[in-house]
Design an enzyme around this catalytic site. Structure first.
Site, PDB file in Angstrom:
ATOM      1  N   SER A 487     -29.215   7.744   4.386  1.00 47.39           N
ATOM      2  CA  SER A 487     -29.609   8.837   3.525  1.00 47.39           C
ATOM      3  C   SER A 487     -28.455   9.437   2.745  1.00 47.39           C
ATOM      4  O   SER A 487     -27.941   8.828   1.824  1.00 47.39           O
ATOM      5  CB  SER A 487     -30.307   9.885   4.369  1.00 47.39           C
ATOM      6  N   ASP A 498     -20.827   2.142  -7.010  1.00 49.24           N
ATOM      7  CA  ASP A 498     -21.233   1.905  -8.397  1.00 49.24           C
ATOM      8  C   ASP A 498     -20.176   2.341  -9.396  1.00 49.24           C
ATOM      9  O   ASP A 498     -20.046   1.744 -10.469  1.00 49.24           O
ATOM     10  CB  ASP A 498     -22.554   2.627  -8.687  1.00 49.24           C
ATOM     11  N   LYS A 512     -32.264   4.254   3.922  1.00 50.58           N
ATOM     12  CA  LYS A 512     -33.168   5.408   3.874  1.00 50.58           C
ATOM     13  C   LYS A 512     -32.985   6.057   2.507  1.00 50.58           C
ATOM     14  O   LYS A 512     -32.053   6.799   2.293  1.00 50.58           O
ATOM     15  CB  LYS A 512     -32.826   6.362   5.017  1.00 50.58           C
TER      16      LYS A 512
END
Length: 592
Positions: A487, A498, A512
């Protein structure tokens, strides 16, 4: 990760308190009144599990996912023999636990297997049944839930059910299937008829034949219905609750509450009904404090294994150590109870004490008395320089809570003063926490662009959280993750990956990738946790069921020392993931 291993941490309440268990807050959004705070959960279905089950014991009620069998006519590839043997072994182990009423442990086994075999219908169905039993047992061991049954009248119970359906219709990430929600409630009630606590409280003197007849009747009655609207669902449940009272003497409130809990539990793995006590625990977790011993536990063959001990906690002061096993609490052997029941024995009011008998790895036992106290949960731990020659700093983020940004600032400046030239952030076994906290942490290392985006059924759930150049740390970064990083942890790791801001080392994270909101109800002090959106990494990659892939994969034969401090040199040397992280940090430092 698993239920008994994950703890969910949420945030404040007030008006439309929307603590998003696993991610997100809108304190930054333009319509502040619309959301109170969101958080990202600790990750796994039940692991949502690896929670800081710190004896505030927020064994969050993560609901199960309805895993539908493959559609008719769909082409299926036969599983490899190794997979077949593996699944058979999983089912055998889980079945043994189920026969001993150890539903939480069985559920953890199914969840682990479903991570590798998400489309296996048998595993999915058995997981769902285990989840129903698990939630039912926990509800009837929860004094606030039992109290609600005895105090709510028929009208109030039905009002709560109606209010829950309104929350689902308004906020849930997908359009609800009313017929499926009521059908799941009927299944829950059928299972409850044969469950020890439910039967003991509501079905005294009823024969097995009477129970069977009632179960079959409501099953047939449900199969003949096609419920299309919310009001039809309310009317149907009112009729079924009345029938349960007439035929078996079950209080209408008790039957209605089974349908209420099932309506949320049927939605997905992370939506759940929260009893009054569970809702209170959720708020404590978000604040980062609770009353207890200060230990993290997991089941271990009839005992409670100490996975970690919080620094400065009453447990640490009493001499409880990581890897000890609690085999007795106040004279009662833990082997006589389910994991949750045994753990509940450790709870109590502030200032009270409990006696525990512990067994260490050598098989030696000792008895200790531990006082229950207010415990502060550190979200930043084990701050140190692990390689002075290269100036490599290290810190562990145990969760993302309200104090994390402030605590991280203090840790970063401490390491800076000690000569830090690169930094390792350890997110292993971090179940998540507040979305806003993860965004704030990522913003310290990313100077521009999107950190995470959320997308839901309602346009109000669509938002891009962005970085700010001011205050950005330029230090080379390594992030450690594993299958229990979930999460909010995945929001941070995904942003670093990224943006190519650092090197990700370890194993694929949990996966999650959904946003939950906490919605208090107007009756009985209870609430619901609902999935309201899904989140995506800066490049638009989904996290749910996918996770974050590390740049450097490091497989480990056994789990590293649980979230505890790496005090001894031997601990550091035996931690292959940390060592790989140190090597990556050395390369980064050498290239500068």
């Amino acid at each position: 990760m698993t239920y008994s291993e994950f703890g969910r941490r949420l945030e404040t309440h007030l008006a439309r308190l929307r603590v998003l268990f696993d991610n997100t807050s809108d304190s930054e959004r333009t319509s502040a009144a619309r959301l109170a705070r969101r958080i990202t959960t600790e990750g796994p279905m039940h692991k949502l599990s690896q929670r800081w089950f710190l004896l505030a014991l927020v064994l969050a009620c993560v609901a199960n996912v309805a895993l539908a069998p493959a559609a008719l006519g769909q082409i299926q590839i036969a599983p490899a023999p190794q997979s077949v043997a593996e699944i058979e072994s999983v089912i055998e182990r889980a079945t043994r636990l189920e026969s001993e009423q150890r539903w939480g442990e069985a559920l953890s086994i199914y969840e682990e297997a479903l991570r590798e075999h998400p489309d296996h219908s048998t595993l999915g169905n058995r997981h769902n049944l285990a989840k129903i039993h698990y939630d039912l047992t926990r509800r009837y061991n929860d004094s606030s839930f039992v109290r609600a049954i005895s105090t709510l009248d028929e009208k109030q119970a039905l009002g709560m059910y109606s209010e829950v359906l309104v929350k689902v219709e308004t906020h849930y990430v997908a359009a609800p299937n009313w017929n499926a929600l009521v059908s799941r409630g009927t299944q829950d009630l059928q299972i409850a008829l044969y469950q020890k606590q439910f039967a003991g409280q509501h079905l005294a003197g009823k024969s097995r034949a009477e129970l069977d007849e009632f179960s079959q009747t409501i099953g047939r009655w449900q199969a003949e219905r096609n419920i299309q609207t919310r009001q039809q669902a309310v009317d149907t449940v009112a009729a079924l609750a009345n029938f349960a009272q007439q035929r078996l003497g079950i209080p209408r409130s008790a039957a209605t509450l089974e349908y209420t809990c099932a309506a949320i539990g049927a939605l997905d793995a992370y939506s759940a009904f929260l009893t009054s006590d569970q809702l209170t625990d959720v708020y404590s977790q978000i604040e980062g404090n609770f009353v207890g011993l200060g230990i993290e536990l997991k089941a271990d063959d009839g005992a409670l294994l100490i996975v970690d001990v919080i620094n400065g906690s009453p447990a640490q002061r009493a001499g409880i150590r990581k890897n000890d096993r609690i085999i007795e609490v106040d004279g009662q052997p833990t082997s006589k109870f389910s994991t949750d029941q045994a753990a509940d024995l450790l709870q109590g009011p502030e200032g009270s004490s409990c006696q525990v008998v512990l067994k260490n790895d050598a098989g030696q036992t000792r008895q200790l008395t531990v006082r229950r106290e207010h415990v502060e949960v550190p979200s930043v731990d084990d701050v140190k320089i692990v390689d002075r020659d290269f100036g490599i700093g290290y810190l562990k983020l145990t969760c993302f809570q309200k104090t994390t940004s402030r605590d991280l600032d203090a840790a970063l400046w401490k390491l800076h003063r000690e000569g830090m030239r690169s930094l390792i952030i350890d997110l292993r076994r971090n179940p998540g926490g507040l979305l806003t906290a993860s965004v704030e942490v990522a913003d310290k290392f990313v100077d521009d662009g999107v950190i995470v985006s959320t997308r839901g059924r309602s346009p109000l759930e669509d938002y891009n959280y962005t970085a700010h150049r001011a205050g950005t740390w330029r230090v080379p970064l390594v992030v450690l993750i594993d299958g229990e990083s979930a999460s909010a942890s995945e929001i941070f790791a995904g942003a670093i990956r990224d943006h190519r801001r650092g090197t990700i080392v370890g194993q694929r994270s949990y996966g999650k990738g959904s946003v939950q909101g906490i919605f208090p109800l107007s009756i009985a002090g209870s609430g619901v946790r609902l999935t309201t959106a899904k989140f995506f990494s800066p490049n638009g990659h989904p996290i749910n069921m996918v996770g974050v892939q590390p740049d450097n994969v490091v497989q480990v034969a056994a789990k590293p020392a649980a979230a505890g401090a790496l005090d001894a040199a031997s601990d550091l040397l035996s931690d292959s993931v940390l060592n790989a992280g140190i090597q990556a940090a050395r390369r980064q430092t050498a290239q500068r």
